[in-house]
Write an enzyme that holds these catalytic residues in place. Structure first.
Site, PDB file in Angstrom:
ATOM      1  N   GLU A  34      38.545  48.509  41.057  1.00 28.39           N
ATOM      2  CA  GLU A  34      38.819  47.090  41.280  1.00 28.39           C
ATOM      3  C   GLU A  34      39.415  46.542  39.988  1.00 28.39           C
ATOM      4  O   GLU A  34      39.070  47.007  38.896  1.00 28.39           O
ATOM      5  CB  GLU A  34      37.549  46.325  41.662  1.00 28.39           C
ATOM      6  CG  GLU A  34      36.884  46.807  42.947  1.00 28.39           C
ATOM      7  CD  GLU A  34      37.772  46.705  44.171  1.00 28.39           C
ATOM      8  OE1 GLU A  34      38.672  45.838  44.179  1.00 28.39           O
ATOM      9  OE2 GLU A  34      37.579  47.488  45.118  1.00 28.39           O
ATOM     10  N   HIS A  57      35.568  43.934  48.739  1.00 26.26           N
ATOM     11  CA  HIS A  57      35.901  45.232  48.169  1.00 26.26           C
ATOM     12  C   HIS A  57      34.893  45.575  47.072  1.00 26.26           C
ATOM     13  O   HIS A  57      34.375  44.704  46.386  1.00 26.26           O
ATOM     14  CB  HIS A  57      37.302  45.206  47.559  1.00 26.26           C
ATOM     15  CG  HIS A  57      38.391  45.153  48.576  1.00 26.26           C
ATOM     16  ND1 HIS A  57      39.595  45.811  48.404  1.00 26.26           N
ATOM     17  CD2 HIS A  57      38.475  44.536  49.779  1.00 26.26           C
ATOM     18  CE1 HIS A  57      40.367  45.583  49.459  1.00 26.26           C
ATOM     19  NE2 HIS A  57      39.703  44.804  50.299  1.00 26.26           N
ATOM     20  N   GLU A 103      42.360  34.713  42.706  1.00 27.41           N
ATOM     21  CA  GLU A 103      42.887  35.564  43.780  1.00 27.41           C
ATOM     22  C   GLU A 103      42.178  36.917  43.805  1.00 27.41           C
ATOM     23  O   GLU A 103      41.889  37.464  44.873  1.00 27.41           O
ATOM     24  CB  GLU A 103      44.391  35.768  43.610  1.00 27.41           C
ATOM     25  CG  GLU A 103      45.228  34.518  43.791  1.00 27.41           C
ATOM     26  CD  GLU A 103      45.224  33.626  42.558  1.00 27.41           C
ATOM     27  OE1 GLU A 103      44.649  34.043  41.518  1.00 27.41           O
ATOM     28  OE2 GLU A 103      45.784  32.520  42.634  1.00 27.41           O
ATOM     29  N   HIS A 142      37.154  40.917  45.555  1.00 28.53           N
ATOM     30  CA  HIS A 142      35.993  41.763  45.239  1.00 28.53           C
ATOM     31  C   HIS A 142      34.735  40.995  44.845  1.00 28.53           C
ATOM     32  O   HIS A 142      33.657  41.595  44.737  1.00 28.53           O
ATOM     33  CB  HIS A 142      36.338  42.787  44.149  1.00 28.53           C
ATOM     34  CG  HIS A 142      37.030  42.221  42.949  1.00 28.53           C
ATOM     35  ND1 HIS A 142      36.521  41.195  42.187  1.00 28.53           N
ATOM     36  CD2 HIS A 142      38.216  42.568  42.375  1.00 28.53           C
ATOM     37  CE1 HIS A 142      37.344  40.929  41.187  1.00 28.53           C
ATOM     38  NE2 HIS A 142      38.394  41.737  41.282  1.00 28.53           N
TER      39      HIS A 142
END
Length: 229
Positions: A12, A156, A55, A60
């Site tokens: 990530e 995520h 964003e 995540h």
């Protein structure tokens, strides 16, 4: 017949391109031998030394505040490289993750560190596009296609997504039963019994024949990752 060690990997980040100053904030990597998870994994949240764009946070859920006391990439780089060793990396959209990992490695300015080679990675996105032209290829879409339970994936997460990708990858390469047949054949050829992997001996891995207990541990490991990540 030698064992096949692969590392299922995901990251990530703070954004889409390291050239824009974006960094890795989480690495999740899971060891798989002959298409069976061993339980060994590498997982760190990382301080990117910069702010977290909204964003990226929406994707995540990792905040800049949460990352303030997390380690810097250079402190975990050697352990990461030792964990992946010379194994194949299995990544969904490999160019993205490899690009970021190589950027982080290049910042170390250490001549002995070799950058990752994209052509040595297995890209499950490319595999899915080839196998199912015209379909959706996101991790969620592939989980749905192969009936992999991703109900806990609201956001995520590198380790969580790596665990899901491991299941998807097995299906893309023939399915769980195909993997078990390969293991049975290997065990018969080598006349070897099951041996637990030692964290210090993963470069010379014995052929593994999965027992019922090991398969149950495989399922429990996935369940634990998905609940905790």
């Amino acid at each position: 017949m030698s064992s096949l060690r692969e590392i299922i990997l995901d990251t990530e980040t703070t954004g889409l391109d390291p050239k824009g100053g974006h960094r890795i904030v989480e690495i999740g990597a899971i060891e798989m031998v002959n298409k069976v998870l061993t339980g060994r994994h590498f997982h760190f949240y990382l301080n990117p030394e910069r702010d977290m764009p909204f964003e990226a946070y929406r994707i995540h859920g990792i905040s800049g505040e949460f990352l303030k006391d997390k380690p810097l990439f250079h402190t975990i780089a050697d352990d990461f490289l030792e964990f992946i060793a010379d194994s194949k990396l299995v990544i969904h959209n490999a160019p993205f993750d490899v690009k970021f990992l190589n950027h982080e490695l290049s910042l170390l300015k250490r001549a002995e560190i070799k950058l990752l080679e994209l052509e040595h990675a297995i890209d499950t996105l490319v595999m899915a596009r080839s196998m199912f032209p015209g379909s959706k290829y996101s991790l969620d879409a592939l989980c749905k296609r192969f009936k992999v339970d991703n109900s806990g994936r609201q956001l995520h997460g590198a380790l969580k997504d790596a665990a899901l990708l491991a299941e998807v990858y097995v299906e893309l390469t023939g399915g769980r039963q195909s993997a078990f047949k390969m293991l049975d054949k290997a065990a018969k050829i080598n006349n070897l019994s099951y041996n637990r992997l030692d964290s210090q001996a993963h470069r010379n891995i014995p052929v593994i024949k999965p027992t019922k207990e090991e398969l149950q541990k495989h399922k429990e490991f996935l369940s634990r990752v998905l609940k905790q990540a």
